[in-house]
Design a protein around this motif. Structure first.
Motif, PDB file in Angstrom:
ATOM      1  N   SER A  39      -4.445  -1.099  -3.534  1.00 21.02           N
ATOM      2  CA  SER A  39      -3.456  -1.304  -4.606  1.00 21.02           C
ATOM      3  C   SER A  39      -3.107  -2.783  -4.709  1.00 21.02           C
ATOM      4  O   SER A  39      -3.005  -3.334  -5.812  1.00 21.02           O
ATOM      5  N   TRP A  40      -2.925  -3.410  -3.560  1.00 23.16           N
ATOM      6  CA  TRP A  40      -2.610  -4.845  -3.542  1.00 23.16           C
ATOM      7  C   TRP A  40      -3.769  -5.662  -4.088  1.00 23.16           C
ATOM      8  O   TRP A  40      -3.572  -6.620  -4.835  1.00 23.16           O
ATOM      9  N   PHE A  41      -5.009  -5.280  -3.734  1.00 23.28           N
ATOM     10  CA  PHE A  41      -6.176  -5.963  -4.284  1.00 23.28           C
ATOM     11  C   PHE A  41      -6.199  -5.860  -5.811  1.00 23.28           C
ATOM     12  O   PHE A  41      -6.555  -6.819  -6.504  1.00 23.28           O
ATOM     13  N   MET A  42      -5.834  -4.696  -6.342  1.00 24.84           N
ATOM     14  CA  MET A  42      -5.806  -4.539  -7.805  1.00 24.84           C
ATOM     15  C   MET A  42      -4.744  -5.441  -8.428  1.00 24.84           C
ATOM     16  O   MET A  42      -4.964  -6.016  -9.495  1.00 24.84           O
ATOM     17  N   ILE A  43      -3.607  -5.576  -7.765  1.00 27.18           N
ATOM     18  CA  ILE A  43      -2.545  -6.457  -8.269  1.00 27.18           C
ATOM     19  C   ILE A  43      -3.022  -7.911  -8.250  1.00 27.18           C
ATOM     20  O   ILE A  43      -2.780  -8.665  -9.204  1.00 27.18           O
ATOM     21  N   ILE A  44      -3.704  -8.308  -7.187  1.00 26.66           N
ATOM     22  CA  ILE A  44      -4.228  -9.680  -7.096  1.00 26.66           C
ATOM     23  C   ILE A  44      -5.216  -9.935  -8.231  1.00 26.66           C
ATOM     24  O   ILE A  44      -5.140 -10.969  -8.909  1.00 26.66           O
ATOM     25  N   GLN A  45      -6.153  -9.004  -8.440  1.00 25.51           N
ATOM     26  CA  GLN A  45      -7.148  -9.168  -9.511  1.00 25.51           C
ATOM     27  C   GLN A  45      -6.459  -9.274 -10.866  1.00 25.51           C
ATOM     28  O   GLN A  45      -6.834 -10.109 -11.689  1.00 25.51           O
ATOM     29  N   SER A  46      -5.460  -8.454 -11.097  1.00 31.59           N
ATOM     30  CA  SER A  46      -4.741  -8.485 -12.371  1.00 31.59           C
ATOM     31  C   SER A  46      -3.957  -9.788 -12.538  1.00 31.59           C
ATOM     32  O   SER A  46      -3.954 -10.387 -13.622  1.00 31.59           O
ATOM     33  N   THR A  47      -3.305 -10.239 -11.477  1.00 34.79           N
ATOM     34  CA  THR A  47      -2.532 -11.480 -11.530  1.00 34.79           C
ATOM     35  C   THR A  47      -3.428 -12.678 -11.805  1.00 34.79           C
ATOM     36  O   THR A  47      -3.057 -13.592 -12.543  1.00 34.79           O
ATOM     37  N   MET A  48      -4.624 -12.655 -11.232  1.00 34.75           N
ATOM     38  CA  MET A  48      -5.554 -13.757 -11.436  1.00 34.75           C
ATOM     39  C   MET A  48      -6.381 -13.597 -12.707  1.00 34.75           C
ATOM     40  O   MET A  48      -7.243 -14.419 -12.991  1.00 34.75           O
ATOM     41  N   LYS A  49      -6.087 -12.539 -13.468  1.00 38.86           N
ATOM     42  CA  LYS A  49      -6.787 -12.242 -14.721  1.00 38.86           C
ATOM     43  C   LYS A  49      -8.303 -12.121 -14.508  1.00 38.86           C
ATOM     44  O   LYS A  49      -9.100 -12.637 -15.286  1.00 38.86           O
ATOM     45  N   LEU A  50      -8.658 -11.423 -13.421  1.00 35.22           N
ATOM     46  CA  LEU A  50     -10.054 -11.148 -13.105  1.00 35.22           C
ATOM     47  C   LEU A  50     -10.331  -9.664 -13.323  1.00 35.22           C
ATOM     48  O   LEU A  50      -9.414  -8.841 -13.285  1.00 35.22           O
ATOM     49  N   GLY A  51     -11.570  -9.336 -13.518  1.00 36.73           N
ATOM     50  CA  GLY A  51     -11.938  -7.936 -13.643  1.00 36.73           C
ATOM     51  C   GLY A  51     -11.725  -7.215 -12.314  1.00 36.73           C
ATOM     52  O   GLY A  51     -11.784  -7.814 -11.241  1.00 36.73           O
ATOM     53  N   THR A  52     -11.470  -5.930 -12.393  1.00 37.36           N
ATOM     54  CA  THR A  52     -11.249  -5.132 -11.194  1.00 37.36           C
ATOM     55  C   THR A  52     -12.528  -4.396 -10.834  1.00 37.36           C
ATOM     56  O   THR A  52     -13.016  -3.592 -11.626  1.00 37.36           O
ATOM     57  N   PRO A  53     -13.098  -4.649  -9.648  1.00 37.62           N
ATOM     58  CA  PRO A  53     -14.295  -3.908  -9.229  1.00 37.62           C
ATOM     59  C   PRO A  53     -13.983  -2.419  -9.106  1.00 37.62           C
ATOM     60  O   PRO A  53     -12.858  -2.038  -8.777  1.00 37.62           O
ATOM     61  N   TRP A  54     -14.982  -1.581  -9.352  1.00 36.79           N
ATOM     62  CA  TRP A  54     -14.765  -0.137  -9.342  1.00 36.79           C
ATOM     63  C   TRP A  54     -14.279   0.365  -7.996  1.00 36.79           C
ATOM     64  O   TRP A  54     -13.605   1.398  -7.903  1.00 36.79           O
ATOM     65  N   LEU A  55     -14.577  -0.357  -6.927  1.00 36.69           N
ATOM     66  CA  LEU A  55     -14.183   0.076  -5.585  1.00 36.69           C
ATOM     67  C   LEU A  55     -12.670   0.190  -5.452  1.00 36.69           C
ATOM     68  O   LEU A  55     -12.177   1.129  -4.810  1.00 36.69           O
ATOM     69  N   PHE A  56     -11.929  -0.725  -6.065  1.00 35.48           N
ATOM     70  CA  PHE A  56     -10.479  -0.752  -5.873  1.00 35.48           C
ATOM     71  C   PHE A  56      -9.804   0.504  -6.438  1.00 35.48           C
ATOM     72  O   PHE A  56      -9.090   1.198  -5.708  1.00 35.48           O
ATOM     73  N   PRO A  57      -9.982   0.834  -7.724  1.00 38.31           N
ATOM     74  CA  PRO A  57      -9.348   2.065  -8.209  1.00 38.31           C
ATOM     75  C   PRO A  57      -9.940   3.326  -7.570  1.00 38.31           C
ATOM     76  O   PRO A  57      -9.235   4.323  -7.396  1.00 38.31           O
ATOM     77  N   PHE A  58     -11.217   3.269  -7.196  1.00 36.13           N
ATOM     78  CA  PHE A  58     -11.836   4.414  -6.521  1.00 36.13           C
ATOM     79  C   PHE A  58     -11.140   4.694  -5.198  1.00 36.13           C
ATOM     80  O   PHE A  58     -10.807   5.841  -4.877  1.00 36.13           O
ATOM     81  N   MET A  59     -10.893   3.648  -4.412  1.00 35.50           N
ATOM     82  CA  MET A  59     -10.247   3.845  -3.120  1.00 35.50           C
ATOM     83  C   MET A  59      -8.758   4.159  -3.265  1.00 35.50           C
ATOM     84  O   MET A  59      -8.202   4.880  -2.436  1.00 35.50           O
ATOM     85  N   VAL A  60      -8.119   3.636  -4.299  1.00 27.63           N
ATOM     86  CA  VAL A  60      -6.724   4.015  -4.555  1.00 27.63           C
ATOM     87  C   VAL A  60      -6.654   5.510  -4.847  1.00 27.63           C
ATOM     88  O   VAL A  60      -5.804   6.233  -4.305  1.00 27.63           O
ATOM     89  N   THR A  61      -7.575   5.992  -5.683  1.00 27.33           N
ATOM     90  CA  THR A  61      -7.602   7.415  -6.018  1.00 27.33           C
ATOM     91  C   THR A  61      -7.959   8.261  -4.802  1.00 27.33           C
ATOM     92  O   THR A  61      -7.304   9.274  -4.521  1.00 27.33           O
ATOM     93  N   SER A  62      -8.988   7.864  -4.059  1.00 27.98           N
ATOM     94  CA  SER A  62      -9.407   8.614  -2.873  1.00 27.98           C
ATOM     95  C   SER A  62      -8.295   8.658  -1.828  1.00 27.98           C
ATOM     96  O   SER A  62      -8.030   9.714  -1.245  1.00 27.98           O
ATOM     97  N   SER A  63      -7.648   7.538  -1.608  1.00 27.83           N
ATOM     98  CA  SER A  63      -6.562   7.486  -0.625  1.00 27.83           C
ATOM     99  C   SER A  63      -5.365   8.316  -1.083  1.00 27.83           C
ATOM    100  O   SER A  63      -4.727   8.989  -0.266  1.00 27.83           O
ATOM    101  N   SER A  64      -5.075   8.285  -2.375  1.00 34.83           N
ATOM    102  CA  SER A  64      -3.979   9.103  -2.903  1.00 34.83           C
ATOM    103  C   SER A  64      -4.276  10.585  -2.735  1.00 34.83           C
ATOM    104  O   SER A  64      -3.392  11.372  -2.357  1.00 34.83           O
TER     105      SER A  64
END
Length: 179
Positions: A39-64
């Protein structure tokens, strides 16, 4: 004719309590840690206006899903309705999800394209900054990101192993019930 009242027999499985509790604590800690890191990695990517790799939301969903599964298991334990089949199926699904995340994380950390580990060694660990300035603050953030990658990798590995352990333990509980 006399009526005989029907008895309701509640069948229950004998779960090894200590092993089950250890499994619950470790998997909940690992899943919550991965959820927080990605989740923090996704926030960093968004703050830096970078694309989010599929791994980040995948692991957020899997962990949830893993955290939700743990709470369902705790509810079933409290109701004395925990069935081995539920744990076998849930553990298998989460094992596949965490193994997929583990493979992609390892490719990002040690692969040719991502190589986060080498980048961390070359550009962060070897360039330590100290003092009360923005360079030190930037270095602390970078070393935290590097350490989070290592932590996420470790907990994905631990969770994958623990899901295999739970499938084996659930099968043994199921088998012992019928023998």
């Amino acid at each position: 004719m006399a009526k005989v009242p029907a008895r309701r027999i509640r069948l229950s499985y004998h779960w090894p309590e200590i092993q089950l509790n250890i499994w619950l604590i470790v998997v909940l800690a690992g899943s919550a840690t991965c959820l927080g890191i990605f989740s923090w990695f996704m926030i960093i990517q968004s703050t830096m206006k970078l694309g989010t790799p599929w791994l980040f939301p995948f692991m957020v969903t899997s962990s949830s899903l893993a955290v939700l599964f743990i709470f369902v298991v705790l509810f079933l334990i409290a109701q004395r309705l925990l069935l081995p089949g539920i744990l076998i199926l849930g553990s298998f699904i989460l094992f596949v999800l965490f193994l997929t995340g583990l493979i992609e994380t390892s490719l990002q950390m040690y692969g040719v394209v991502g190589n986060v580990n080498s980048n961390c060694q070359n550009y962060v660990v070897k360039n330590k900054s100290t003092g009360n300035n923005l360079d030190t603050l930037g270095w602390l953030t970078q070393i935290t990101i590097c350490n989070c990658w290592k932590t996420a990798f470790a907990f994905e590995l631990v969770n994958a192993i623990f899901y295999v352990w739970m499938m084996i333990m659930s099968w043994q509980v199921h088998r012992n019930y019928y023998h």
